[in-house]
Design a protein around this motif. Structure first.
Motif, PDB file in Angstrom:
ATOM      1  N   CYS A   1       0.842  -1.215   0.000  1.00  0.00           N
ATOM      2  CA  CYS A   1       0.000   0.000   0.000  1.00  0.00           C
ATOM      3  C   CYS A   1       0.868   1.254   0.000  1.00  0.00           C
ATOM      4  CB  CYS A   1      -0.889   0.021   1.242  1.00  0.00           C
ATOM      5  SG  CYS A   1      -1.877  -1.455   1.512  1.00  0.00           S
ATOM      6  N   ASN A   2       0.240   2.398  -0.327  1.00  0.00           N
ATOM      7  CA  ASN A   2       0.883   3.681  -0.053  1.00  0.00           C
ATOM      8  C   ASN A   2       0.753   3.937   1.439  1.00  0.00           C
ATOM      9  OD1 ASN A   2       1.482   4.132  -2.746  1.00  0.00           O
ATOM     10  ND2 ASN A   2      -0.419   5.246  -3.139  1.00  0.00           N
ATOM     11  N   VAL A   3       1.863   4.235   2.099  1.00  0.00           N
ATOM     12  CA  VAL A   3       1.878   4.348   3.558  1.00  0.00           C
ATOM     13  C   VAL A   3       2.301   5.751   3.977  1.00  0.00           C
ATOM     14  CG1 VAL A   3       2.795   3.418   5.719  1.00  0.00           C
ATOM     15  CG2 VAL A   3       2.464   1.895   3.746  1.00  0.00           C
ATOM     16  N   ILE A   4       1.544   6.337   4.899  1.00  0.00           N
ATOM     17  CA  ILE A   4       1.862   7.658   5.446  1.00  0.00           C
ATOM     18  C   ILE A   4       2.039   7.516   6.947  1.00  0.00           C
ATOM     19  CG2 ILE A   4       1.076  10.035   5.753  1.00  0.00           C
ATOM     20  CD1 ILE A   4      -0.761   9.551   3.314  1.00  0.00           C
ATOM     21  N   SER A   5       3.111   8.091   7.465  1.00  0.00           N
ATOM     22  CA  SER A   5       3.382   7.991   8.896  1.00  0.00           C
ATOM     23  C   SER A   5       3.752   9.352   9.466  1.00  0.00           C
ATOM     24  CB  SER A   5       4.521   7.003   9.161  1.00  0.00           C
ATOM     25  OG  SER A   5       4.853   6.965  10.535  1.00  0.00           O
ATOM     26  N   SER A   6       3.499   9.521  10.746  1.00  0.00           N
ATOM     27  CA  SER A   6       4.015  10.688  11.443  1.00  0.00           C
ATOM     28  C   SER A   6       5.540  10.611  11.441  1.00  0.00           C
ATOM     29  CB  SER A   6       3.496  10.714  12.881  1.00  0.00           C
ATOM     30  OG  SER A   6       3.855   9.505  13.549  1.00  0.00           O
TER      31      SER A   6
ATOM     32  N   ARG B   1      11.754   7.626   9.746  1.00  0.00           N
ATOM     33  CA  ARG B   1      12.555   8.379   8.782  1.00  0.00           C
ATOM     34  C   ARG B   1      13.640   7.513   8.151  1.00  0.00           C
ATOM     35  NH1 ARG B   1      14.704  11.962  11.952  1.00  0.00           N
ATOM     36  NH2 ARG B   1      12.880  13.302  12.060  1.00  0.00           N
ATOM     37  N   SER B   2      14.197   6.590   8.924  1.00  0.00           N
ATOM     38  CA  SER B   2      15.257   5.724   8.402  1.00  0.00           C
ATOM     39  C   SER B   2      14.741   4.755   7.336  1.00  0.00           C
ATOM     40  CB  SER B   2      15.895   4.928   9.546  1.00  0.00           C
ATOM     41  OG  SER B   2      14.955   4.034  10.129  1.00  0.00           O
ATOM     42  N   LEU B   3      13.418   4.524   7.321  1.00  0.00           N
ATOM     43  CA  LEU B   3      12.829   3.597   6.355  1.00  0.00           C
ATOM     44  C   LEU B   3      12.424   4.272   5.046  1.00  0.00           C
ATOM     45  CD1 LEU B   3      10.465   1.456   8.631  1.00  0.00           C
ATOM     46  CD2 LEU B   3      12.599   0.694   7.583  1.00  0.00           C
TER      47      LEU B   3
ATOM     48  N   PHE C   1      11.824   2.658   0.944  1.00  0.00           N
ATOM     49  CA  PHE C   1      10.525   2.377   0.340  1.00  0.00           C
ATOM     50  C   PHE C   1       9.949   3.639  -0.277  1.00  0.00           C
ATOM     51  CE2 PHE C   1      11.051  -0.530   3.942  1.00  0.00           C
ATOM     52  CZ  PHE C   1      10.877  -1.758   3.316  1.00  0.00           C
ATOM     53  N   LYS C   2       9.764   3.634  -1.585  1.00  0.00           N
ATOM     54  CA  LYS C   2       9.230   4.825  -2.260  1.00  0.00           C
ATOM     55  C   LYS C   2       7.738   5.004  -2.022  1.00  0.00           C
ATOM     56  CE  LYS C   2       8.519   2.562  -6.766  1.00  0.00           C
ATOM     57  NZ  LYS C   2       8.896   2.614  -8.202  1.00  0.00           N
ATOM     58  N   ASN C   3       7.057   3.984  -1.497  1.00  0.00           N
ATOM     59  CA  ASN C   3       5.634   4.107  -1.186  1.00  0.00           C
ATOM     60  C   ASN C   3       5.396   4.505   0.267  1.00  0.00           C
ATOM     61  OD1 ASN C   3       6.681   1.455  -0.650  1.00  0.00           O
ATOM     62  ND2 ASN C   3       4.603   0.712  -0.312  1.00  0.00           N
ATOM     63  N   LEU C   4       6.467   4.942   0.965  1.00  0.00           N
ATOM     64  CA  LEU C   4       6.357   5.404   2.346  1.00  0.00           C
ATOM     65  C   LEU C   4       6.734   6.879   2.430  1.00  0.00           C
ATOM     66  CD1 LEU C   4       6.127   5.040   5.455  1.00  0.00           C
ATOM     67  CD2 LEU C   4       8.503   4.215   5.431  1.00  0.00           C
ATOM     68  N   SER C   5       5.883   7.672   3.057  1.00  0.00           N
ATOM     69  CA  SER C   5       6.161   9.089   3.260  1.00  0.00           C
ATOM     70  C   SER C   5       5.734   9.477   4.670  1.00  0.00           C
ATOM     71  CB  SER C   5       5.416   9.949   2.234  1.00  0.00           C
ATOM     72  OG  SER C   5       4.009   9.762   2.360  1.00  0.00           O
ATOM     73  N   PHE C   6       6.191  10.630   5.125  1.00  0.00           N
ATOM     74  CA  PHE C   6       5.782  11.063   6.456  1.00  0.00           C
ATOM     75  C   PHE C   6       5.414  12.535   6.459  1.00  0.00           C
ATOM     76  CE2 PHE C   6      10.469  11.383   6.492  1.00  0.00           C
ATOM     77  CZ  PHE C   6      10.649  12.702   6.886  1.00  0.00           C
ATOM     78  N   TYR C   7       4.656  12.918   7.479  1.00  0.00           N
ATOM     79  CA  TYR C   7       4.274  14.312   7.677  1.00  0.00           C
ATOM     80  C   TYR C   7       4.817  14.747   9.040  1.00  0.00           C
ATOM     81  CZ  TYR C   7       0.679  12.453  10.786  1.00  0.00           C
ATOM     82  OH  TYR C   7       0.030  11.803  11.802  1.00  0.00           O
ATOM     83  N   SER C   8       4.915  16.038   9.273  1.00  0.00           N
ATOM     84  CA  SER C   8       5.583  16.521  10.485  1.00  0.00           C
ATOM     85  C   SER C   8       4.638  17.244  11.435  1.00  0.00           C
ATOM     86  CB  SER C   8       6.728  17.463  10.101  1.00  0.00           C
ATOM     87  OG  SER C   8       6.244  18.553   9.330  1.00  0.00           O
TER      88      SER C   8
ATOM     89  N   LEU D   1      10.486  -4.536  -3.404  1.00  0.00           N
ATOM     90  CA  LEU D   1      11.384  -3.768  -2.535  1.00  0.00           C
ATOM     91  C   LEU D   1      11.277  -4.239  -1.090  1.00  0.00           C
ATOM     92  CD1 LEU D   1      10.838  -0.127  -3.886  1.00  0.00           C
ATOM     93  CD2 LEU D   1      12.925  -1.495  -4.078  1.00  0.00           C
ATOM     94  N   TYR D   2      10.061  -4.528  -0.672  1.00  0.00           N
ATOM     95  CA  TYR D   2       9.813  -4.987   0.696  1.00  0.00           C
ATOM     96  C   TYR D   2      10.522  -6.318   0.953  1.00  0.00           C
ATOM     97  CZ  TYR D   2       7.192  -6.630   4.780  1.00  0.00           C
ATOM     98  OH  TYR D   2       6.833  -7.114   6.014  1.00  0.00           O
TER      99      TYR D   2
END
Length: 379
Positions: free
Chosen positions: A308-313, A319-321, A325-332, A359-360
């Motif tokens: 899945c596309n994954v969004i994390s705080s 951040r190290s991940l 993974f190009k389908n992982l992003s974070f917000y601040s 990739l996983y």
């Protein structure tokens, strides 16, 4: 012989009757680690009942993929008259005292007094002739959820394990600040690969999913607020439970035009079905609280396992991940507006699940090789 002590592992009919509460992500993290032990292993699973009754101890065995014998022990519990926890503790203690032998290795998944106290007693009785590995996914003493005596007990339990364990497996590198020097430490963020998930839903529906704890630190409020800023059409699926469950249900009533479905606790097969049709998974764990500094959201790895596309705080461990993974992003900054922007972007992007999963698998193979070397060294 390895003894792996955890809260819940492997659902069988007799255990399901207890209706234990547990983290699906935590179960899969445990399965990953156990698969790399390579020797005979016995899993001691607390399976703490949420249902009242008298539950006898259970022991079952099967063959692992490595043709080694795995045994599963579920302690007895009298889940009434206030005896639930003391009966589990005593059952685990007597079982370990009876079965532990010289040079056996105990692995404790996080710190739970119901098996840490028996381990402490066994080590005294066995005169330190057993090894203890402390697998730390998070330090609960840093959480504000626990208060009073429970917080004191958790701090005492974790302090003992941090000081007296022989070796450590950690996910978050910052936990190393609390570990004694010159001890064997492995930093490993591996996770179980669920090869049984064959069918991937490619309809790319705009489904957003949140799994896990419903409380302040879990950040479910941030996710709910972000929904008010979304312009795209979507449906939110929420699984799990916690003290903020009523906030989710209240939000549903107030904002009836927003498509939200609360599912509560779900089985692994139900979770497979949910995540294979999900486009965006969210981990809104509050980044500003101390708990997030010394924990790792294993649900991020669980989400990635489905492509899945994954969004994390934003946190150091996540951040190290991101570079992997190009389908992982974070917000601040725990910002609902920034989370909404990230969700809009993720919804607008197509999912290349097979590429994401490739990739996983490569990343997990690298983590698995490091874990395999670690266990060979421990022996």
């Amino acid at each position: 012989m390895y003894y792996y002590l955890t809260n819940i592992y492997r659902e069988i009919d007799d255990v399901i009757l207890r209706k234990p509460r547990f983290s699906q992500a935590g179960v899969q993290r445990s399965r990953y680690l156990i698969d790399y032990i390579g020797d005979n292993v016995e899993i001691v699973s607390l399976s703490i009942p949420s249902k009242k009754g008298v539950f006898k101890s259970i022991k079952v065995s099967d063959n692992s993929i490595y043709n080694n014998i795995r045994s599963y022990y579920y302690p007895s519990s009298v889940s009434k008259f206030g005896l639930k926890y003391i009966t589990i503790l005593l059952s685990v203690m007597f079982y370990l005292l009876k079965n532990l032998k010289r040079n056996d290795i105990i692995i404790c998944y996080n710190a739970n007094i119901l098996y840490i106290l028996p381990v402490m007693i066994c080590r005294i009785v066995k005169r330190r002739r057993i090894k203890i590995i402390y697998e730390i996914e998070e330090l609960y003493s840093k959480s504000k959820i626990l208060t009073g005596f429970k917080a004191f007990l958790m701090k005492l339990t974790e302090s003992y394990m941090l000081r007296f364990s022989d070796s450590y497996i950690v996910v978050n590198e910052r936990i190393c600040d609390f570990l004694p020097q010159k001890k064997n430490v492995l930093i490993n963020s591996g996770y179980y690969i669920n090869n049984s998930v064959r069918k991937i839903d490619e309809n790319n529906q705009n489904i957003i999913t949140y799994c896990g704890r419903l409380d302040y630190e879990g950040g479910i409020e941030v996710l709910l607020e972000s929904l008010l800023h979304l312009k795209s059409r979507f449906k939110l699926l929420v699984t799990g439970d916690g003290e903020y469950r009523d906030k989710v249900e209240k939000f549903q009533l107030i904002h009836s035009s927003i498509d939200i479905e609360y599912l509560g606790f779900v089985s692994q097969s139900e979770l497979d079905s949910i995540l294979t049709k999900t486009k965006v998974c969210v981990n809104p764990l509050r980044g500003k609280c101390d708990f997030s500094k010394y924990s790792f959201p294993s649900k991020v790895l669980m989400y990635l396992a489905y492509g899945c596309n994954v969004i994390s705080s934003e946190s150091e461990s996540v951040r190290s991940l991101v570079s992997q993974f190009k389908n992982l992003s974070f917000y601040s900054n725990d910002s609902a507006i920034k989370l909404a922007e990230a969700i809009e972007t993720a919804l607008s992007q197509s999912i290349i699940r097979e590429e994401n999963l490739d990739l996983y698998r490569k990343y997990m193979k690298k983590q698995g090789n490091a874990l395999y070397d670690y266990f060979n060294h421990i022996k």
